[in-house]
Scaffold this active site. Structure first.
Site, PDB file in Angstrom:
ATOM      1  N   ASP A  97       0.903  -1.165   0.052  1.00 24.48           N
ATOM      2  CA  ASP A  97      -0.113  -0.235  -0.011  1.00 24.48           C
ATOM      3  C   ASP A  97       0.908   1.266   0.104  1.00 24.48           C
ATOM      4  OD1 ASP A  97       0.818  -0.164   2.563  1.00 24.48           O
ATOM      5  OD2 ASP A  97      -0.903   0.061   3.584  1.00 24.48           O
ATOM      6  N   GLU A  98       2.045   1.131   0.286  1.00 25.27           N
ATOM      7  CA  GLU A  98       3.023   2.398   0.338  1.00 25.27           C
ATOM      8  C   GLU A  98       3.249   2.797  -1.130  1.00 25.27           C
ATOM      9  OE1 GLU A  98       6.659   2.029   2.518  1.00 25.27           O
ATOM     10  OE2 GLU A  98       5.785   0.721   3.951  1.00 25.27           O
ATOM     11  N   LYS A 134       8.694  -0.130  -5.515  1.00 27.59           N
ATOM     12  CA  LYS A 134       7.710  -1.220  -5.684  1.00 27.59           C
ATOM     13  C   LYS A 134       6.553  -0.413  -6.730  1.00 27.59           C
ATOM     14  CE  LYS A 134       6.641  -4.553  -3.847  1.00 27.59           C
ATOM     15  NZ  LYS A 134       7.251  -6.002  -3.948  1.00 27.59           N
TER      16      LYS A 134
END
Ligand code: NAD
Ligand code: DAU
Length: 358
Positions: free
Chosen positions: A137-138, A166
């Site tokens: 979720d970052e 990511k």
């Protein structure tokens, strides 16, 4: 029999996923675990499965295209579940390069190898092949303390080198789905906790330090919020997305369990006091006096919170484990696996800890 290629299976979530999958499918599946065994990879996590005939470990770097292509040539892989990554934000702030290499280029190698092995015509793939990219979720950035949530269509706004790497890997997977109709899914998940987590991350670090009477480092004002998810619920969610989700879709997996870091620390201290035997000498170490406010993490995201509405509505997944239960199970696991913690925290970890918290 379905054959899974799991990358990063010797790490925290990967090893929990492998245990979950063997518990669920037992002899019905075969798992090949490909891991480079960085500081975060630990074959101790997989001791109880290593003798299974339907499990194989291969030590390889996902950036090594030749090694990865060979695995696809020698095995008829049906599912890829791609966990392998550099995963710790603090390390990415000190040394971003390896994050870009493993998380971005390594993902590209995995995509190319699976595509080359599975494609039978222009954008046409062998029946039933699927790739699942495990993300975070970052990538969505940071929320205010205003009750808002991350959704699948929240714009990407990564802040740390880890989350930027990511986000880049997610974009690559997305580009392969859009351009080549590559059969994949992406999952973006909130903070996991549970057995086998490396004690550089908040929860195992606090448990380990508290038991040893060492300082409990709190970054900034301790009021940053994370949305904690028990790792077994995550493993279940990954399997459900891969088997029941719509191809080419992203699913957010979250715990609906927002807590400030300082609250987490108090819960851990209270739970340790509740669970430790009256005569256990470690009881004397566990104290709020150990709480130490330290310099804040650079670029520290304030709050993460996922609304796992889509996965619930479409697939029926929800976070089953209540935090009170999950944290007890986690602490119990650390009580029963003191050797695991001792092995991991001797050697290189000492050096990391001193440099990080000096
Ligand atoms: P981890 O650091 O515990 O494990 C990572 C594993 O990948 C290790 O076994 C390591 O040896 C392996 N690895 C690293 N570089 C490699 C390379 N070049 N080639 C092959 N193997 C390599 O990480 P984790 O916490 O289990 O996270 C797994 C995945 O889930 C990551 O992609 C991470 O971004 C994602 N994720 C983690 C969380 C969390 O809370 N931990 C939450 C959401 C998403
Ligand atoms: O949200 C998902 C992400 O969760 C994953 O993508 C990452 O791989 C995973 O590492 C995790 O990232 P965080 O940075 O949120 O996790 P960490 O355990 O490092 O820190 C949790 C919070 O606790 C964060 O606000 C920083 C704070 N913290 C952390 C440590 C290690 C402290 O206050 N003190 C500490 O010593």
């Amino acid at each position: 029999m379905r054959t899974y290629l799991v990358t990063g299976g010797a790490g925290f979530i990967g090893s929990n996923y492998i245990h979950y999958m063997f518990r669920k499918y037992n002899e019905e599946i075969r798992i090949i675990n490909v891991d480079k065994l960085t500081y975060a990879g630990n074959l101790e996590n997989l001791k109880s499965v290593e003798d299974r005939e339907n499990y194989t470990f291969i030590k390889a770097d996902i950036c090594d295209a030749e090694a990865i292509n060979k695995i696809f040539e020698e095995n008829d892989i049906d599912r890829v579940v791609h966990f392998a990554a550099e995963s710790h934000v603090d390390r990415s702030i000190k040394n971003p390069d390896v994050f870009v290499k493993t998380n971005v280029l390594g993902t590209l190698v995995m995509l190319n190898a699976a595509k080359a092995s599975w494609e039978i015509g222009d954008n046409i793939y062998k029946e039933g092949k699927k790739f699942l990219h495990v993300s975070t979720d970052e990538v969505y950035g940071s929320l205010e303390d205003d009750g808002s949530f991350f959704y699948e269509d929240t714009p990407y706004d990564p802040h740390s080198p880890y989350s930027a790497s990511k986000a880049s890997s997610d974009m690559l997977v997305k580009s392969y789905m859009d351009t080549y109709k590559f059969p994949a899914n992406i999952t973006n998940t909130s903070n996991n906790y549970g057995p086998y987590q490396f004690p550089e991350k908040l929860i195992p670090l606090i448990i380990n330090n508290a038991l040893k009477g060492k300082n409990l480092p709190v970054y900034g004002d301790g009021k940053n919020v994370r949305d904690w998810l028990y790792v077994e619920d995550h493993a279940k969610g990954i399997d459900m997305v891969q088997e029941q989700g719509r191809l080419f879709e992203t699913y957010n997996i979250g715990g609906h369990n927002e807590k400030q870091n300082i609250q987490i620390i108090h819960i851990i201290l209270d739970t340790l006091n509740e669970m430790l035997d009256e005569n256990d000498p470690r009881r004397a170490n566990v104290s709020e006096k150990l709480i130490t406010y330290v310099e804040d993490r650079k670029g520290h995201d304030r709050r993460y919170a996922i609304a796992p509405d889509k996965i619930k509505k479409e697939i029926g997944w929800y976070p089953e484990t209540k935090f009170e239960d999950g944290i007890k199970k986690t602490i119990q696991w650390f009580f029963e696996n003191e050797d695991w913690m001792e092995n991991i925290t001797s050697g290189d970890y000492q050096k990391y800890y001193e440099e990080m918290y000096e």
